[in-house]
Design a protein around this motif. Structure first.
Motif, short mmCIF file in Angstrom:
data_model
loop_
_atom_site.label_atom_id
_atom_site.label_comp_id
_atom_site.label_asym_id
_atom_site.label_seq_id
_atom_site.Cartn_x
_atom_site.Cartn_y
_atom_site.Cartn_z
N TYR A 1 0.88 -1.18 0.00
CA TYR A 1 0.00 0.00 0.00
C TYR A 1 0.92 1.23 0.00
O TYR A 1 1.99 1.20 0.60
N PRO A 2 0.49 2.34 -0.64
CA PRO A 2 1.43 3.46 -0.76
C PRO A 2 1.51 4.41 0.43
O PRO A 2 1.51 5.63 0.26
N GLY A 3 1.59 3.88 1.66
CA GLY A 3 1.76 4.74 2.84
C GLY A 3 3.24 4.87 3.18
O GLY A 3 4.07 4.09 2.71
N TYR A 4 3.55 5.83 4.02
CA TYR A 4 4.95 6.03 4.42
C TYR A 4 5.02 6.90 5.68
O TYR A 4 4.05 7.55 6.05
N CYS A 5 6.19 6.88 6.29
CA CYS A 5 6.42 7.74 7.45
C CYS A 5 7.14 9.00 6.98
O CYS A 5 8.29 8.90 6.50
N PRO A 6 6.53 10.17 7.14
CA PRO A 6 7.18 11.40 6.67
C PRO A 6 8.53 11.65 7.37
O PRO A 6 9.45 12.19 6.75
N THR A 7 8.66 11.24 8.62
CA THR A 7 9.93 11.44 9.32
C THR A 7 11.04 10.59 8.70
O THR A 7 12.13 11.08 8.40
N HIS A 8 10.76 9.32 8.49
CA HIS A 8 11.80 8.44 7.93
C HIS A 8 12.05 8.68 6.44
O HIS A 8 13.18 8.58 5.98
N LEU A 9 10.97 9.00 5.73
CA LEU A 9 11.19 9.25 4.29
C LEU A 9 11.89 10.59 4.05
O LEU A 9 12.50 10.81 3.01
N GLY A 10 11.84 11.44 5.06
CA GLY A 10 12.53 12.73 4.98
C GLY A 10 14.04 12.60 5.12
O GLY A 10 14.78 13.57 4.93
N ILE A 11 14.51 11.42 5.48
CA ILE A 11 15.96 11.19 5.59
C ILE A 11 16.47 10.83 4.19
O ILE A 11 16.01 9.87 3.57
N LEU A 12 17.40 11.62 3.68
CA LEU A 12 17.82 11.48 2.29
C LEU A 12 19.18 10.81 2.17
O LEU A 12 19.97 10.81 3.13
N VAL A 13 19.45 10.30 0.98
CA VAL A 13 20.76 9.70 0.69
C VAL A 13 21.87 10.71 1.02
O VAL A 13 22.88 10.36 1.64
N GLU A 14 21.66 11.97 0.65
CA GLU A 14 22.68 13.01 0.91
C GLU A 14 22.97 13.14 2.40
O GLU A 14 24.12 13.41 2.79
N ASP A 15 21.94 12.96 3.23
CA ASP A 15 22.15 13.06 4.68
C ASP A 15 23.09 11.94 5.16
O ASP A 15 23.98 12.17 5.98
N VAL A 16 22.85 10.73 4.65
CA VAL A 16 23.69 9.60 5.07
C VAL A 16 25.11 9.79 4.53
O VAL A 16 26.10 9.57 5.25
#
Ligand code: 13P
Ligand code: SF4
Length: 304
Positions: A169-184
């Motif tokens: 289903y297309p749900g997601y957590c805005p907090t976790h999805l807000g973490i980007l590849v660039e951040d890591v």
């Protein structure tokens, strides 16, 4: 000025008088730990809620967690310190949407992440948390499942179990999805020796960097037991706050400042004291819905 110790003392006294138990998720403000009888991830908290014989449960967490506690302990009074603390992922699927999802794939069993409302859980065959999602799906022994609401946890499960088709289903957590590849990438460049510990609600492009993927307590256990001295924590800030407090000899870096769940942070010690005093913010679940949802949660709890 807030006197946290004084507040904690008042709460701890009152909770004994009222035979109340306080459960806290590890994303809560760390001050909640001063009064919590148990702090853990969603799976551990579900188990605690099922086992306690207290009369009142004060749930330091978001709405679906309090609902889960009520479903498992219908005879108990379950109180949420701040009634506004809902889960933004859980709010992405309602009864109509889960029914439509099921109608698109008739006869495919439904796995429901506990981050969902009671009425959505009632439509599921079994629940799971981030700690046991792979295990739960594997235990079903079926070639295909529907997974709601978290697309990213569902995709992670599918990647771990190549013999199972996981339709998400297309749900997601805005907090976790807000973490980007660039951040890591930035955090890794700054701390090249650090192990990268990631929650499976993150995007697959982010989990690709992980030395370890797991639930919040899975991450904390890994950090505790690892010989490494530095860790980049790719989940909500509460985990870093607790690790930093508990393991002084190790270093923990939050992947980026945005990794905060605003709703988890709504509950304060003042709220806990107020609901204990007034017994307001009680969470109720319709009995018919609760009976169905309980089956799905109990099936999960029974999977070891
Ligand atoms: P856990 O399953 O690790 O407790 O996480 C719950 C949650 O809300 C993650 O965003
Ligand atoms: Fe929900 Fe995300 Fe907050 Fe967890 S971090 S409670 S999934 S909004």
């Amino acid at each position: 000025m807030r006197n946290i110790q004084h507040l904690a003392e008042k709460i701890n006294k009152l909770k004994k008088e009222k035979n109340a138990v306080i459960l806290g998720h590890c994303y809560q403000n760390a001050e909640i730990d001063l009064v919590a009888d148990f702090v853990g991830d969603s799976l551990q908290l579900s188990r605690q809620a099922a086992q306690t014989d207290a009369k009142i449960i004060v749930f330091g967490g978001v709405y679906f967690m309090a609902e889960t506690a009520k479903i498992l302990s219908p005879e108990k009074k379950v109180l949420l310190p701040n009634i506004e603390s809902g889960c933004r992922m859980a709010d992405m699927v309602d009864l109509k949407q889960i029914k439509e999802f099921k109608e698109m794939y008739p006869n495919v069993p439904v796995v429901c992440y506990v981050n969902s409302s009671a009425e959505v859980k009632a439509e599921a065959d079994i629940c799971c948390t981030s700690a046991n999602a792979v295990h739960v799906v594997k235990s079903m022994n079926v070639p295909k499942v529907l997974f709601a609401p978290d697309k990213y946890l569902g995709t992670y499960v599918g990647n771990q179990l190549p013999d199972v088709e996981v339709i998400t289903y297309p749900g997601y957590c805005p907090t976790h999805l807000g973490i980007l590849v660039e951040d890591v990438e930035k955090a890794k460049a700054e701390h090249p020796e650090a192990k990268v510990l990631v929650h499976p609600e993150c995007h697959q492009a982010v989990t690709a960097f992980a030395d370890y993927i797991g639930s919040t307590t899975g991450i904390m256990k890994y950090a505790k037991e690892s010989d490494a001295k530095e860790f980049i924590i790719v989940t909500e800030k509460g985990v870093v706050d607790r690790l930093t407090r508990d393991y002084l000899e190790k270093k923990f870096y939050l992947v980026c400042k945005r990794a905060v769940c605003p709703n988890m942070k709504l509950n304060t010690l003042e709220d806990v004291l107020r609901v204990l005093e007034t017994e307001e913010n009680e969470v109720f679940v319709d009995e018919e819905i609760a009976t169905k949802a309980r089956k799905a949660i109990e099936r999960m709890v029974a999977v070891n």
